[in-house]
Design an enzyme around this catalytic site. Structure first.
Site, mmCIF file in Angstrom:
data_model
loop_
_atom_site.group_PDB
_atom_site.id
_atom_site.type_symbol
_atom_site.label_atom_id
_atom_site.label_comp_id
_atom_site.label_asym_id
_atom_site.label_seq_id
_atom_site.Cartn_x
_atom_site.Cartn_y
_atom_site.Cartn_z
ATOM 1 N N ILE A 13 0.834 -1.203 0.000
ATOM 2 C CA ILE A 13 0.000 0.000 0.000
ATOM 3 C C ILE A 13 0.872 1.258 0.000
ATOM 4 C CG2 ILE A 13 -1.828 1.251 1.228
ATOM 5 C CD1 ILE A 13 -2.719 -1.476 0.050
ATOM 6 N N GLY A 110 -5.636 -2.387 8.736
ATOM 7 C CA GLY A 110 -5.108 -3.381 9.664
ATOM 8 C C GLY A 110 -5.234 -2.950 11.111
ATOM 9 N N SER A 139 -10.320 -1.241 5.373
ATOM 10 C CA SER A 139 -9.635 -2.222 4.514
ATOM 11 C C SER A 139 -10.189 -2.206 3.094
ATOM 12 C CB SER A 139 -9.799 -3.617 5.106
ATOM 13 O OG SER A 139 -11.118 -4.078 4.839
ATOM 14 N N CYS A 140 -9.516 -2.934 2.226
ATOM 15 C CA CYS A 140 -9.925 -3.005 0.816
ATOM 16 C C CYS A 140 -11.358 -3.515 0.664
ATOM 17 C CB CYS A 140 -8.958 -3.898 0.055
ATOM 18 S SG CYS A 140 -8.571 -5.439 0.919
ATOM 19 N N ARG A 168 -8.416 -13.056 -1.994
ATOM 20 C CA ARG A 168 -7.143 -13.589 -2.494
ATOM 21 C C ARG A 168 -6.351 -14.152 -1.310
ATOM 22 N NH1 ARG A 168 -5.136 -10.875 0.939
ATOM 23 N NH2 ARG A 168 -3.897 -8.978 0.833
ATOM 24 N N HIS A 220 -10.041 -9.498 -4.902
ATOM 25 C CA HIS A 220 -11.148 -10.172 -4.214
ATOM 26 C C HIS A 220 -12.389 -10.145 -5.105
ATOM 27 C CE1 HIS A 220 -8.635 -9.803 -0.689
ATOM 28 N NE2 HIS A 220 -8.830 -8.504 -0.554
HETATM 29 N N1 LIG Z 1 -2.177 -5.652 1.043
HETATM 30 C C1 LIG Z 1 -3.447 -5.319 0.885
HETATM 31 O O1 LIG Z 1 -4.145 -5.809 -0.005
HETATM 32 C C2 LIG Z 1 -4.079 -4.290 1.788
HETATM 33 C C3 LIG Z 1 -5.268 -3.704 1.342
HETATM 34 C C4 LIG Z 1 -5.861 -2.727 2.134
HETATM 35 C C5 LIG Z 1 -5.282 -2.364 3.346
HETATM 36 N N2 LIG Z 1 -4.125 -2.964 3.762
HETATM 37 C C6 LIG Z 1 -3.564 -2.517 5.034
HETATM 38 O O2 LIG Z 1 -2.469 -1.651 4.765
HETATM 39 C C7 LIG Z 1 -1.484 -1.768 5.797
HETATM 40 C C8 LIG Z 1 -0.173 -2.149 5.158
HETATM 41 O O3 LIG Z 1 -0.328 -3.398 4.518
HETATM 42 P P1 LIG Z 1 0.622 -3.846 3.308
HETATM 43 O O4 LIG Z 1 -0.078 -4.987 2.644
HETATM 44 O O5 LIG Z 1 1.012 -2.672 2.498
HETATM 45 O O6 LIG Z 1 1.874 -4.393 4.104
HETATM 46 P P2 LIG Z 1 3.319 -4.791 3.528
HETATM 47 O O7 LIG Z 1 3.837 -5.862 4.385
HETATM 48 O O8 LIG Z 1 3.253 -4.988 2.046
HETATM 49 O O9 LIG Z 1 4.155 -3.447 3.758
HETATM 50 C C9 LIG Z 1 4.519 -3.006 5.030
HETATM 51 C C10 LIG Z 1 5.831 -2.245 4.915
HETATM 52 O O10 LIG Z 1 6.133 -1.728 6.221
HETATM 53 C C11 LIG Z 1 7.489 -2.042 6.528
HETATM 54 N N3 LIG Z 1 7.641 -2.104 7.983
HETATM 55 C C12 LIG Z 1 7.629 -3.198 8.807
HETATM 56 N N4 LIG Z 1 7.760 -2.802 10.081
HETATM 57 C C13 LIG Z 1 7.859 -1.452 10.086
HETATM 58 C C14 LIG Z 1 8.019 -0.470 11.096
HETATM 59 N N5 LIG Z 1 8.090 -0.785 12.390
HETATM 60 N N6 LIG Z 1 8.077 0.833 10.719
HETATM 61 C C15 LIG Z 1 8.005 1.179 9.402
HETATM 62 N N7 LIG Z 1 7.865 0.296 8.405
HETATM 63 C C16 LIG Z 1 7.787 -1.007 8.740
HETATM 64 C C17 LIG Z 1 7.797 -3.330 5.782
HETATM 65 O O11 LIG Z 1 9.196 -3.480 5.565
HETATM 66 C C18 LIG Z 1 7.005 -3.127 4.479
HETATM 67 O O12 LIG Z 1 7.757 -2.461 3.513
HETATM 68 C C19 LIG Z 1 -2.053 -2.798 6.791
HETATM 69 O O13 LIG Z 1 -2.783 -2.091 7.773
HETATM 70 C C20 LIG Z 1 -3.010 -3.601 5.929
HETATM 71 O O14 LIG Z 1 -4.010 -4.232 6.686
HETATM 72 C C21 LIG Z 1 -3.494 -3.900 2.991
#
Ligand SMILES: NC(=O)c1ccc[n+]([C@@H]2O[C@H](COP(=O)([O-])OP(=O)(O)OC[C@H]3O[C@@H](n4cnc5c(N)ncnc54)[C@H](O)[C@@H]3O)[C@@H](O)[C@H]2O)c1
Length: 350
Positions: A13, A110, A139-140, A168, A220
């Site tokens: 994201i 999240g 969320s998405c 997914r 999804h």
């Molecule tokens: N992936 C999806 O489809 C999706 C969709 C909607 C919402 N979200 C939400 O978005 C948020 C991020 O999800 P994502 O899928 O992008 O996660 P991700 O794991 O792809 O990315 C998270 C990033 O944060 C970094 N990270 C880890 N610990 C950290 C810290 N302490 N400080 C700073 N950076 C740190 C990681 O290295 C990584 O680059 C979550 O709340 C998730 O629920 C995800």
């Protein structure tokens, strides 16, 4: 006025939000923070984006590799707003730091609703976020539910809705690490969390969701039975959806017959990373019988919350006071569409 923005967590994201901020005429991306040192964060360096170390533990390694320009505090002191896109649970702890520095904070789905006390979908409740110190973009799946059911509600058509969500298994970039294969895994309880979560944005929604995880990695797929407030034709239901923001109509008749075809179409349209920010509703599948409507749509989970995150920045900082103003600015800059293919005659479309 230009809002100065940081993104904390340059993952699925975060990297998309960072690019979207850079595409907005009224925003400046000051930098991103992360804890990684591998190809993911070095890509940001290659794009000329200033990178900061998100934690003290990560800083030594990131500085030694020449990846990080400084620590998170240094980044936060330069910005008006931060979008926290760290993994589930990390942002809640960061929120105290953001508040202490007077930096407006956009969290993601999240995190739990009580962390910010406000959950956000631009078309539904932009106004209540204006001037707040923090909000959570839901969320998405929840974003898609609020867009679709919110559109039907705003048209006076919605009584209640019951949905099945085929999710997914995992995101493509990390699919070597896990995910399900050759099976479908039902969630252990009903309702799944997305229905109740939608009520953090629209408290009066009568909605129940059932979810399962399937063996694919992209997007999804939702199936809904919607109780209408009165007898309405397909055209009326489709018009309600089409006139709401960020909902696009697609057709089986155009060969868009499965999730992979829409994913391919987004790439062919030249979308960044093949992203689809809109909810794609199958127009020629939607059916209405008496006071019930039945529909299915596709949610590009990696991208749908990106425009909402941009609008949340505008709401918190107050640079756009109305949802319509912010949505129009975001959608124009990203290139959001109501239809992905050249229109046919209306008579032939439904
Ligand atoms: N992936 C999806 O489809 C999706 C969709 C909607 C919402 N979200 C939400 O978005 C948020 C991020 O999800 P994502 O899928 O992008 O996660 P991700 O794991 O792809 O990315 C998270 C990033 O944060 C970094 N990270 C880890 N610990 C950290 C810290 N302490 N400080 C700073 N950076 C740190 C990681 O290295 C990584 O680059 C979550 O709340 C998730 O629920 C995800």
């Amino acid at each position: 006025m230009t809002v100065r923005v940081a993104v904390n967590g340059y993952g699925v994201i975060g990297k998309r939000v960072a690019d979207a901020v850079r595409a907005m005429p009224d925003m400046e991306l000051v930098g991103v923070a992360d804890v990684a040192t591998d190809w993911r964060i070095r890509t940001a360096v290659g794009h000329g984006i200033p990178v900061y170390a998100a934690t003290a533990e990560a800083e030594t390694g990131m500085r030694a590799l020449g990846v990080a320009a400084g620590g998170l505090e240094e980044l936060l002191k330069q910005v008006d707003a931060v979008v926290d896109t760290t993994p589930k649970g990390v942002a809640a702890a960061n929120l105290r730091r953001y508040r202490a520095l007077g930096v407006k904070a956009v969290l993601q789905g999240g995190e739990d609703h009580p962390e910010t006390g406000h959950s956000f979908v631009a078309q539904a409740n932009y106004a209540t976020a204006v001037g707040r110190d923090a909000t959570r973009v839901v969320s998405c799946n929840t974003t898609s539910i609020v867009r679709i059911l919110g559109a039907l509600r705003d048209a006076g058509l919605l009584v209640r809705a019951r949905g099945v969500l085929i999710r997914r298994a995992t995101d493509p970039w990390e699919s070597h690490l896990g995910g399900v294969m050759n099976t479908v895994v039902p969630e252990r309880s009903i309702p799944s969390h997305q229905g109740p979560d939608a009520r953090t944005v629209l408290p009066d929604l009568d909605v129940v969701t059932i979810a399962a995880k399937a063996a694919h990695t992209q997007t999804h797929n939702h199936y809904w039975t919607v109780q209408l407030s009165r007898e309405a034709g397909r055209e009326e239901v489709l018009d309600a959806l089409e006139s709401a923001p960020r909902i696009a109509l697609i057709r089986m008749a155009d060969g868009l017959v499965a999730l992979n075809t829409t994913v391919e179409l987004m790439k062919d349209l030249g979308r960044p990373r093949g992203d689809m920010w809109e909810v794609a509703v199958w127009e020629d599948v939607l059916a209405v019988e008496g006071r019930e409507a039945y529909l299915t749509y596709q949610v590009y989970n990696e991208a749908i919350v990106v425009p909402e995150s941009i609008d949340a920045i505008r709401a918190l900082t107050g640079i756009a006071v109305s949802a319509s103003e912010s949505i129009a600015a975001t959608d124009a800059a990203l290139g959001m569409r109501k239809r992905f293919l050249p229109a046919r005659e209306r008579g032939n479309t439904r």
